[in-house]
Scaffold this active site. Structure first.
Site, PDB file in Angstrom:
ATOM      1  N   LYS A  82      19.646  78.076  31.257  1.00 23.08           N
ATOM      2  CA  LYS A  82      20.044  79.409  30.801  1.00 23.08           C
ATOM      3  C   LYS A  82      19.290  79.761  29.526  1.00 23.08           C
ATOM      4  O   LYS A  82      19.106  78.903  28.650  1.00 23.08           O
ATOM      5  CB  LYS A  82      21.557  79.432  30.563  1.00 23.08           C
ATOM      6  CG  LYS A  82      22.135  80.829  30.307  1.00 23.08           C
ATOM      7  CD  LYS A  82      23.665  80.768  30.159  1.00 23.08           C
ATOM      8  CE  LYS A  82      24.290  82.134  29.961  1.00 23.08           C
ATOM      9  NZ  LYS A  82      25.759  82.069  29.850  1.00 23.08           N
ATOM     10  N   SER A 157      28.145  85.359  32.808  1.00 20.90           N
ATOM     11  CA  SER A 157      26.827  85.684  32.314  1.00 20.90           C
ATOM     12  C   SER A 157      25.724  84.758  32.803  1.00 20.90           C
ATOM     13  O   SER A 157      24.552  85.121  32.766  1.00 20.90           O
ATOM     14  CB  SER A 157      26.839  85.651  30.790  1.00 20.90           C
ATOM     15  OG  SER A 157      27.106  84.334  30.319  1.00 20.90           O
ATOM     16  N   SER A 181      31.770  82.166  32.322  1.00 22.82           N
ATOM     17  CA  SER A 181      30.357  82.458  32.585  1.00 22.82           C
ATOM     18  C   SER A 181      29.620  81.414  33.404  1.00 22.82           C
ATOM     19  O   SER A 181      28.485  81.649  33.819  1.00 22.82           O
ATOM     20  CB  SER A 181      29.615  82.688  31.264  1.00 22.82           C
ATOM     21  OG  SER A 181      29.860  83.987  30.789  1.00 22.82           O
TER      22      SER A 181
END
Lengths: 495, 532
Positions: A82, A157, A181
């Protein structure tokens, strides 16, 4: 297309194949990039590809194998990271214009540990800006598309991290989870996604959103892959004062021990929440039946204080975020507005230009909640609610070993479908209480929605530092259902 | 309205302050920031703690506030803070935590400062100060009577003792430093751009807040000096006001004598010496009193002391009501202290300046003033005790006299600390020994000291090299005295006729003949005897 089909192989299989000399780590990296080449134009899971780093890592694995060295646990396994985790040699943009050109100057501990275990850093994954969102629609660089249906969101996310694993571009990936997330995109993309206990994994190097809530965790296509990745990244870190010295278990071992006698609690009042789809509700009851059939003791529990979870979270999370994001001021790094009149002008315009609307909304929410005269009414009350939620979970874990809820109240939605923020926030109603209480939880695929064909996720919640139990329950469920979802997009490619 | 009188006036006359303090009572509280220089590393990272250096060379992702970096508390700095609290009679919190104090400023990497809010490590302490000499006059209310609730008379000094409360001592991180380029004297006004040096950012900083118990500029000075001497005795900091490792801000307000409410205060900053601290507060008291006398009012603001112009001035920045949005620092878990650990630290506290002063009086018979002067500065006290250990306890007073006389003058003249003196404690002990055993006279010793202070040579070697040994042999002195009397028959006759004042003339002549090496006591005795 490369001869190796990563989507058909688990991380374990990739590692074992490399160890057995069936293919090289370099070929595994090439396979990852070939699949990205084929699919990522549609999916947009990656913000940045890092072939130099990945091939260098692959060559180290191949050299070690040639030398007859014992290979580490994730040797040659392609991984996505990420884009809020620092890694030298990469930009760490957090999906924001603010950090568009920001080059990492140090390594995130969890990433370092993943790479030390032999994983190949294929690239940096798309995300909602600074992890604010549940769809990746808040990425400044455009959204990621769900490999199951490109018209739908992958969740967020950590949407890029979920999508790259779902699409077989990488075997595993790292995401971060502040209110869901990791788990929510895991559910929406049919992947296995784990948020560890707060303190299990070092937060050093992941750009902070909610410091008391954030945890890094892995995505994979199977529970044992997620266990392997978790084992690699867990453990105390002298650079994170909130990391725990609780011993790290051999998470990948003992997954096959079954759930006989395990006390499994259905969180009935969460299941009954308005807005939870009937099919999703039914999937949890079916999961409970599966556990019962496997010999688990299934019961019901209520967590009444979790009703306040969303409200408490949207005070505490933004409060911490408003403080954590203050450092993006245009002084030392990041976006700086042109020709500032003075330092105040520099601050205000740099931030107004660098941050997107949802980020600005959260900063304003948090700033307001901490302001003189409002602190007690908002932040103080939210902390009280949090204490009650912690107490609810503590009591529940006296009676049960794991708890079951849906991961999300509905399956992946279409782009633009949730136009007002509150509707979007509701998507995390099941995941948020777990962050507030600091527990660990995993989302495992539990079926496909009959109407949309989109995956449904089951959330299994564990006690603090009970990742081993959590993973054992998830593995038993995974094996019993025999459900191994592969998105049609991937199938369409053939192999 | 009348502010211009002082805005433009030079040094403040002492009697103006005294006059004002007859009518007005000043209420003063100090905020004292002290960098914990005793630790090796910064408060929340592993960067070294030091002064100056090439800009931005002692920095890392943590103290630069890079994205994703986290603070890890320096436990040694926390321990030093607890020790400082114990040495100033504070209660030590058993449970404490850091908070974030939030505001934007370019010298603050994270745009929040990790500090403490409602749970400081130390609270509710005090320090006793003694005021004597000229400073007593500033307490106009005491009127020389000192039969007063609060300050307690110390008759032997003609002074008084007062107890100054300590509200709290908390721990926080220091900021970086801004350098404004293009303006005058590095000020921001007129600057074209600014640079930031983060070397200092993250240095552990103790903030002590006093109760508003201070009533005069002298009390403020004594309080700050007393704290400095305690910090030095503990070793917590080098307490350099010039280098900024000790920074004192003063909250000052005045009210008519007899009034109970508090006046509007100003906060005075930028005092980089104890004298500046005194003078800035004195200036501020008179400025505020003049405003009130003129029917005007005091504006609550931060004021800057200009040591050159000897005045304070408003910073002219728009005073904003700061809302620091304090909240508990989530990157660290709260601290829980074991009472046994605290008790252990309390037991191992070193001797503090007041106790040391009393011991010097009792053990060495030093006058109070001397004992206080030597014990106030830790390095001075160590020097003194080293010298006495070598010279012997019975020579302690002589050692003290030399330290507070020639040595102090030498250090002053050279502008150096005692640690840099070429005359070591061992050398001073040797010098005192040479005087006491009659090898050299006190006058000769001054020459030897001056030589040693420059050359660094041992006093014994200097005496040897200069052939300075004192002559105490009576027969040798008698021969010289006889020659002098024979050479001055008129003066000898006058002396014998009653002009005894001529004794000095004969002693002087004898000493000149002996090139100053005659033992003055023996010479005196022989001259009297042979003239008599």
């Amino acid at each position: 297309m490369s001869a190796i089909d990563l989507s058909a192989l688990s991380a374990h299989q990739v590692r074992d194949s490399i160890a057995a000399g069936e293919f090289t780590a370099r070929e595994a990296a090439e396979a990852a990039y070939a699949r990205i080449e084929a699919l990522d134009g549609d999916v947009h899971a990656f913000l940045q590809l890092t072939p130099e780093l990945a091939f260098a890592a692959a060559d180290r694995v191949d050299t070690a194998r040639a030398a007859g060295d014992e290979l580490p646990s994730l040797a040659g396994v392609p991984a996505g990271i990420k884009d809020n985790m620092n890694l030298i040699g990469t930009r760490t943009t957090c999906g924001s214009r603010m950090l568009e050109n920001y080059e990492s100057v140090y390594d995130c501990t969890a990433v370092r540990r993943l790479l030390d275990a032999g994983a190949l850093p294929i690239g940096k994954c798309n995300m909602d800006e600074f992890a604010f969102g549940s769809s990746t629609e808040n990425s400044a660089y455009g959204p990621t598309h769900n490999p199951w249906d490109l018209a739908r969101v992958p969740g967020g996310s950590s949407g890029g991290s979920a999508a790259c694993v779902a699409a077989g571009m990488t075997s595993i990936s790292l995401g971060s989870d502040t209110g869901g997330s990791i788990r929510q995109p895991g559910a929406l993309t049919g992947t296995v996604a784990l948020k560890p206990t707060y303190g299990r994994v070092s937060r050093y190097g992941v750009v902070a959103f909610g410091s008391s809530l954030d945890q890094i965790g892995p995505f994979g296509t199977s529970v044992d892959d997620v266990a392997l990745a978790l084992e690699a990244i867990s453990g105390a870190d002298s650079m994170d004062a909130t990391s725990s010295s609780e011993p790290v278990g051999s998470y990948a071992d003992g997954l096959d021990q079954g759930v006989r006698g395990l006390r499994v609690g259905i969180v009935r009042d969460m299941l009954d929440l308005e807005g939870c789809g009937a099919e999703i509700r039914a999937s949890v009851d079916m999961a409970a039946e599966t556990f019962a059939a496997l010999g688990a003791e299934v019961g019901e529990v209520e967590l009444p204080a979790t009703r306040h979870g969303l409200a408490a979270y949207y005070i505490i999370g933004p409060a911490e975020a408003s403080s954590n994001l203050a450092r993006f001021d245009g002084i030392r790094y990041g976006h700086r507005a042109a020709d500032p009149a003075d330092v105040l002008d520099l601050y205000m315009r740099s931030r107004a230009e660098g941050f997107g609307p949802e980020t600005i909304r959260r900063i304003m929410l948090g700033t307001y909640a901490l302001s003189a005269g409002y602190y007690d009414a908002y932040y103080g009350q939210a902390q009280k609610a949090r204490t009650l939620i912690i107490e609810d979970f503590r009591a529940a874990f006296e009676r049960f070993d794991v708890l079951l809820t849906p991961t999300t109240p509905e399956v992946a939605f279409r782009f633009g479908e949730k136009s007002d923020p509150y509707t979007m926030y509701l998507n995390d109603v099941y995941t948020i209480p777990v962050n507030l209480a600091g527990n660990c939880a995993i989302s495992v695929p539990s079926g496909l929605c009959s109407a949309s064909g989109m995956p449904i996720g089951l959330q299994i919640i564990g006690d603090h530092f009970a990742e081993a139990t959590l993973l054992r329950a998830a593995a038993a469920f995974e094996e019993a259902t025999g459900f191994d979802p592969v998105p049609p997009l991937v199938n369409s490619l053939g192999s | 309205m009348l502010a211009h009188i002082h805005e433009g006036s030079p040094a403040l006359a002492k009697d103006r302050l005294t006059e004002v303090l007859i009518r007005y009572e000043a209420v003063i509280g100090l905020e004292i920031h002290t960098e914990i220089t005793a630790v090796n590393t910064k408060m929340f990272c592993g960067c070294p703690v030091a002064f100056g250096g090439e800009p931005n060379t002692r920095v890392c992702p943590v103290c630069l506030g890079m994205p994703g970096a986290l603070p890890v508390p320096n436990e040694a700095a926390i321990e030093w803070t607890v020790i400082a609290g114990l040495a100033t009679e504070c209660d030590i919190a058993l449970w404490s935590q850091f908070h974030r104090k939030q505001y934007f400023y370019p010298d603050m990497p994270k745009d929040y400062q990790i500090s403490q809010y409602d749970l400081p490590f130390c609270s509710g302490g005090f320090v006793d100060i003694e005021v004597d000499g000229d400073g007593v006059a500033e307490r106009a209310d005491l009127g020389g009577a000192l039969a007063f609730v609060g300050p307690e008379a110390v008759p032997e000094d003609g002074g008084y003792r007062a107890r100054i409360g300590i509200t709290r001592i908390h721990l926080e991180e220091d900021t970086g430093k801004m350098v404004h380029v293009g303006g005058s004297e590095g000020r921001i006004a007129g600057a074209t751009h600014s640079l930031v040096d983060f070397n200092r950012a993250g240095t552990p900083l103790m903030e002590l807040v006093s109760e508003p118990d201070i009533r005069t500029p002298e009390e403020a000075r004594r309080f700050a000096q007393k704290l400095r001497s305690i910090w030095l005795a503990l070793g917590v900091s080098d307490c350099s006001m010039e280098e900024g490792s000790m920074r004192v801000d003063a909250n000052v307000s005045v009210r008519l004598r007899g009034a109970t409410g508090l006046g509007t205060k100003s906060e005075v900053k930028n005092m980089n010496s104890f004298k500046s601290l005194h003078d800035a507060i004195a200036y501020e008291i008179v400025r505020q009193a003049d405003l009130l006398d003129a029917g005007s009012r005091v504006v609550q603001e931060t004021r800057h002391w200009d040591a050159g112009a000897k005045r304070t001035s408003g910073l002219r920045s728009k005073e904003e009501a700061h809302d620091y949005r304090y909240f508990p620092e989530p990157d660290m878990v709260p601290f829980s202290f074991d009472p046994a650990w605290i008790a252990g630290l309390a037991e191992s506290l070193p001797e503090l300046p007041d106790a040391r002063r009393d011991r010097y009086m009792a053990e060495f018979g030093l006058p109070k003033h001397d004992a206080a002067a030597l014990s106030a500065e830790h390095a001075l006290a160590c020097y003194f005790e080293d010298a006495v250990a070598l010279a012997g306890t019975d020579r302690a007073r002589l050692v003290a006299n030399w330290m507070l006389g020639d040595l102090a003058a030498h250090l002053n003249a050279e502008g150096i600390e005692i640690g840099s003196s070429r005359v070591t404690a061992a050398m001073l002990a040797e010098l005192v020994g040479l005087i006491e055993d009659g090898t050299i006279s006190g006058k000769q010793a001054k020459e030897v000291f001056a030589d040693a202070a420059v050359s660094g040579d041992a006093p014994g070697a200097i005496v040897e090299a200069r052939g300075m040994k004192q002559v105490s042999d009576t027969s040798a002195i008698e021969a010289v005295v006889r020659n002098v009397i024979d050479a001055h028959p008129d003066e000898a006759a006058n002396y014998r006729a009653g002009k005894t004042g001529l004794i000095g003339f004969f002693v002087g002549q004898v000493m000149r003949e002996m090139r100053g090496q005659g033992n003055p006591a023996v010479v005196n005795e022989v001259v009297r005897r042979l003239l008599g």
